[in-house]
Design an enzyme around this catalytic site. Structure first.
Site, PDB file in Angstrom:
ATOM      1  N   CYS A 116     -28.041 -20.589  15.716  1.00 47.61           N
ATOM      2  CA  CYS A 116     -28.398 -21.885  16.287  1.00 47.61           C
ATOM      3  C   CYS A 116     -29.885 -22.160  16.153  1.00 47.61           C
ATOM      4  O   CYS A 116     -30.697 -21.689  16.964  1.00 47.61           O
ATOM      5  CB  CYS A 116     -27.976 -21.952  17.762  1.00 47.61           C
ATOM      6  SG  CYS A 116     -28.300 -23.550  18.534  1.00 47.61           S
ATOM      7  N   CYS A 160     -31.255 -24.048  19.136  1.00 46.10           N
ATOM      8  CA  CYS A 160     -31.443 -23.207  20.331  1.00 46.10           C
ATOM      9  C   CYS A 160     -32.657 -22.296  20.208  1.00 46.10           C
ATOM     10  O   CYS A 160     -33.426 -22.134  21.162  1.00 46.10           O
ATOM     11  CB  CYS A 160     -30.204 -22.340  20.569  1.00 46.10           C
ATOM     12  SG  CYS A 160     -28.633 -23.193  20.530  1.00 46.10           S
ATOM     13  N   ASP A 161     -32.817 -21.669  19.046  1.00 51.01           N
ATOM     14  CA  ASP A 161     -33.768 -20.559  18.922  1.00 51.01           C
ATOM     15  C   ASP A 161     -34.931 -20.792  17.965  1.00 51.01           C
ATOM     16  O   ASP A 161     -35.824 -19.944  17.874  1.00 51.01           O
ATOM     17  CB  ASP A 161     -33.010 -19.301  18.469  1.00 51.01           C
ATOM     18  CG  ASP A 161     -31.955 -18.877  19.477  1.00 51.01           C
ATOM     19  OD1 ASP A 161     -32.161 -19.125  20.679  1.00 51.01           O
ATOM     20  OD2 ASP A 161     -30.927 -18.311  19.067  1.00 51.01           O
TER      21      ASP A 161
END
Length: 321
Positions: free
Chosen positions: A144, A147-148
């Site tokens: 992701c 996300c990261d």
């Protein structure tokens, strides 16, 4: 939630939607507006792959929108209609002889009785399946970018894949660093020409084509990703490149383990449906990335969800005929 048998022909819901992505939310909108009592069962986070998608430029009505933003807009619309959301995992679905009673078993032990079910569980990202990938999961290996990605600001980031997702996420990751490697086993990409040209013309993306990743290697402290062992598929030469993160985008597999006993999937695990998004079991429909089809996009998932819901509404309307 209730937990009972259906001796009195008593239903918890008219419709159980399994999966909270764009297909599932669209199905719920259509069903709830038709006065069907509807619940969405979602194991993870509502939104599906939209939550993990950075920039969306091919969804009608928006020249540009972030995946999480589009997901939030859909969820608010569903909530406004008072559709119930439940965080749980479906373990099994059973059907009555007359196909008018669907029993849905959840991992929590709850049992839901419904008139119909729409499966919209989508797919999960495929792993490369190489040494070090599991070991360094959440320590540099991630699926992701949204996300990261920010965790690797000004670091070296490597993306594996040659499709739309790999190209789009590589572009997105250049927000955080000017050192993105895009590793692909071929020299041609499977994304649209506009996206591919963006990638090729981005000076912050280093294309490593005709290569595969053989191994994820740790940094000196062995606590995080430090290098990748890669191989040129033409010359067979093996080399190492330095990287702080690895984002594999090499496809996905359908989430259909819970229906393996129903014999409704093809050899690849995708659910087989007709043009009404109905499986061979009356009252059991499927929509979105989980079904066997050629194009998997947000807009096609929304289309499938609307079709499945409308024909399920018709199915329930004809219960007494």
């Amino acid at each position: 939630m209730k937990n009972h048998t259906n001796k009195e022909n008593k239903y918890d819901y008219d419709l159980v939607v399994i999966g909270g992505g764009p297909a599932g939310m669209t199905a719920a909108i259509y069903a709830q507006r038709a006065n069907l009592k509807t619940v969405i069962i979602e194991k993870y986070i509502v939104g599906g792959k939209m939550i993990k998608t950075s920039e969306i430029e091919n969804y009608p009505g928006y020249d540009y929108i972030l995946g999480p933003e589009l997901s939030e807009k859909m969820q608010k619309q569903v909530e406004k209609l008072q559709v119930e959301f439940v965080t749980d995992e479906v373990i099994k679905i059973t059907d009555s002889e007359n196909h008018k009673i669907k029993t849905v078993l959840l991992s929590s032990g709850d049992v839901l009785i419904a008139k119909g079910v729409i499966i919209t569980t989508g797919s999960l990202e495929r792993k490369i399946g190489i040494p070090g990938e599991e070991e360094y999961a959440n320590r540099g290996v991630s699926n992701c970018a949204v996300c990261d990605g920010a965790l690797f600001k000004n670091k070296i980031i490597s993306v594996v894949g040659g499709g739309y997702a790999a190209c789009e996420e590589s572009l997105y990751l250049t927000r955080f660093t000017n050192k993105v490697n895009l590793i692909h086993r071929r020299d041609q990409f499977r994304a649209d020409d506009k996206t591919v040209n963006k990638v090729k013309n981005n000076e912050n993306i280093n294309l490593i084509t005709d290569h595969v990743v053989l191994k994820v290697l740790g940094a000196e402290d062995k606590k995080k990703v430090g290098k990748l062992e890669i191989q040129n598929i033409k010359t067979k030469e093996i080399s190492e490149i330095t990287t702080d993160a690895l984002f594999p985008y090499i496809g996905s597999d359908p989430v259909t383990k819970f229906v393996k006993d129903l014999d409704i999937c093809d050899s690849n695990g995708y659910i087989i449906v007709n043009d009404k998004c109905q499986t061979k079991i009356p009252g059991l429909y499927a929509a979105g990335d989980v079904i066997a089809k050629n194009l998997r996009q947000i807009v096609t998932a929304v289309n499938d969800g609307a079709i499945a819901a409308q024909y399920l509404i018709n199915f329930i309307d004809n219960f007494n005929e």
